[in-house]
Design an enzyme around this catalytic site. Sequence first.
Site, PDB file in Angstrom:
ATOM      1  N   GLY A  70     -30.924   7.342  25.342  1.00  0.00           N
ATOM      2  CA  GLY A  70     -30.143   8.329  24.869  1.00  0.00           C
ATOM      3  C   GLY A  70     -28.947   8.916  25.898  1.00  0.00           C
ATOM      4  O   GLY A  70     -28.006   9.414  25.310  1.00  0.00           O
ATOM      5  N   GLN A 179     -35.131  13.638  20.163  1.00  0.00           N
ATOM      6  CA  GLN A 179     -36.350  14.082  20.025  1.00  0.00           C
ATOM      7  C   GLN A 179     -36.648  14.153  18.543  1.00  0.00           C
ATOM      8  O   GLN A 179     -37.924  14.417  18.213  1.00  0.00           O
ATOM      9  CB  GLN A 179     -36.551  15.582  20.637  1.00  0.00           C
ATOM     10  N   SER A 199     -33.347   7.456  21.174  1.00  0.00           N
ATOM     11  CA  SER A 199     -33.834   6.549  22.371  1.00  0.00           C
ATOM     12  C   SER A 199     -35.041   6.129  22.241  1.00  0.00           C
ATOM     13  O   SER A 199     -36.147   6.816  21.538  1.00  0.00           O
ATOM     14  CB  SER A 199     -33.855   7.658  23.623  1.00  0.00           C
ATOM     15  N   HIS A 201     -37.938   5.014  23.995  1.00  0.00           N
ATOM     16  CA  HIS A 201     -38.971   5.332  24.630  1.00  0.00           C
ATOM     17  C   HIS A 201     -39.498   6.855  24.147  1.00  0.00           C
ATOM     18  O   HIS A 201     -40.510   7.165  24.655  1.00  0.00           O
ATOM     19  CB  HIS A 201     -38.819   5.323  26.146  1.00  0.00           C
ATOM     20  N   THR A 237     -24.681  -7.834  29.300  1.00  0.00           N
ATOM     21  CA  THR A 237     -25.552  -8.859  28.487  1.00  0.00           C
ATOM     22  C   THR A 237     -26.790  -8.039  27.601  1.00  0.00           C
ATOM     23  O   THR A 237     -27.295  -6.893  28.188  1.00  0.00           O
ATOM     24  CB  THR A 237     -26.467  -9.714  29.259  1.00  0.00           C
ATOM     25  N   CYS A 324     -36.899  16.331  33.491  1.00  0.00           N
ATOM     26  CA  CYS A 324     -35.725  16.244  34.346  1.00  0.00           C
ATOM     27  C   CYS A 324     -35.378  17.309  35.306  1.00  0.00           C
ATOM     28  O   CYS A 324     -34.810  17.377  36.395  1.00  0.00           O
ATOM     29  CB  CYS A 324     -34.465  16.231  33.755  1.00  0.00           C
TER      30      CYS A 324
HETATM   31  C1  PLP Z   1     -35.127  12.086  26.616  1.00  0.00           C
HETATM   32  C2  PLP Z   1     -33.685  12.721  25.866  1.00  0.00           C
HETATM   33  C3  PLP Z   1     -32.424  12.088  26.264  1.00  0.00           C
HETATM   34  C4  PLP Z   1     -32.384  10.923  27.285  1.00  0.00           C
HETATM   35  O1  PLP Z   1     -32.485   9.809  26.811  1.00  0.00           O
HETATM   36  P1  PLP Z   1     -33.076   8.604  28.036  1.00  0.00           P
HETATM   37  O2  PLP Z   1     -33.272   7.421  26.935  1.00  0.00           O
HETATM   38  O3  PLP Z   1     -34.159   9.007  28.559  1.00  0.00           O
HETATM   39  O4  PLP Z   1     -31.858   8.525  28.655  1.00  0.00           O
HETATM   40  C5  PLP Z   1     -31.344  12.814  25.744  1.00  0.00           C
HETATM   41  N1  PLP Z   1     -31.572  13.923  24.773  1.00  0.00           N
HETATM   42  C6  PLP Z   1     -32.848  14.201  24.622  1.00  0.00           C
HETATM   43  C7  PLP Z   1     -32.844  15.304  23.600  1.00  0.00           C
HETATM   44  C8  PLP Z   1     -33.996  13.834  25.254  1.00  0.00           C
HETATM   45  O5  PLP Z   1     -35.180  14.234  25.071  1.00  0.00           O
END
Ligand code: PLP
Length: 395
Positions: A70, A179, A199, A201, A237, A324
Amino acid sequence: MYVYADNAATTRTSETAINAMLPFFRETYGNASSLHTPGQRAMEALVAAREKVAAILNADPKEIYFTSGGSEADNQAIVSAARNGARRNKRHIISTAFEHHAVLHTLDKLKKEGYEIELLDVHENGVVTAEQVAAAIREDTALVTIMFANNEIGTLQPIAEIGAVCRERGVPFHCDAVQAVGHVPVDVKALNVDMLSLSAHKFHGPKGVGALYVRKGIPVVNIIEGGQQERGKRGGTENTPGIVGMAAAMEEAVGNLDKSIPYVTALRERLIEGLSQIPHSRLNGDRDRRVPGTVNFCFEGIEGESLLLLLDEKGVAASSGSACTSGSLDPSHVLLAIGLPHDVAHGSLRLSIDDENTPEEVEHILSVVPGIVEYLRDMSPIWDELQKGEKPYLL
Ligand SMILES: *Cc1c(COP(=O)(O)O)cnc(C)c1O
């Protein structure tokens, strides 16, 4: 019992995602840019994953760029629009005060380069309106970037309406939907977005992989220079296993929304109902306009960090706002943005549940939080002053 209630920070990688990924570690490990058979197999998997991700978002496969997550998608979207705007002397960017740091820190960088960054105030309920955006747009606006669901308090923004305003005024619109994807329906056409970040995860895919949707005709600038991967827009890659795992997780999460949304919403409602019983507490953000699983509470007179440590001891993994910012002593920028005083913003608790959580787990959370809050208040000098009437209660 140990309850994982920190799904807004990251999620367990699903069995579906793991099983989809394994062959691309063990057998089909070729480089997707190679001309030989193992390479071409990897390329075929990437093509299929891109088609899957695009179809789920109602996009064209050519509009999907795979990234390392993300954060990279947010960086690339914002820098692309900024550079493109600058070529036509447009250096005004509109966003909000409660974006993720991947957005805010990218905007800080652009500010140092001479861009004018305008952060809209967020209403006390954790929502910005299309009217605010309409009022802020100028002739020289290069970009509007507003998140779909806030990662700390879970509130949903009126993205389709904001997108319609931007489209009408001819201003590119990026949405950080990290989110939202896998938690609420996300259709890039219905939302009127030009760019959208996601993202893996955050919806039971692997970490370190994400995607940026870029509507056809919107120019993209490289953040990572290198080879010709991602149609020349993102060197490196391809993370074939990660991308395949992301597509599988996304298909599963989005395919389950009809069931997961009412299920998770009911669990969340029970959490809100139970935690609201704690005196001098408050739910942050609008009661209803929120993603199914995220709740954020403030408890007056206590520190979020100590609350988290005690919760962990009692078998609950939670967070105080964003992963974070924990570890720093500053109160959350999100809670300050919705107008909470510093003192209160320190005592926040984010619980983010999803369809892997059970009603029993929610009851476990509700059985331990009130006692911990009481224990911490008993030791808190601030709570003492409040109790003695030396200071007014804010909540
Ligand atoms: C987790 C998150 C990100 C960052 O995503 P990553 O894959 O961890 O770099 C960006 N924006 C929001 C709203 C998030 O919750």
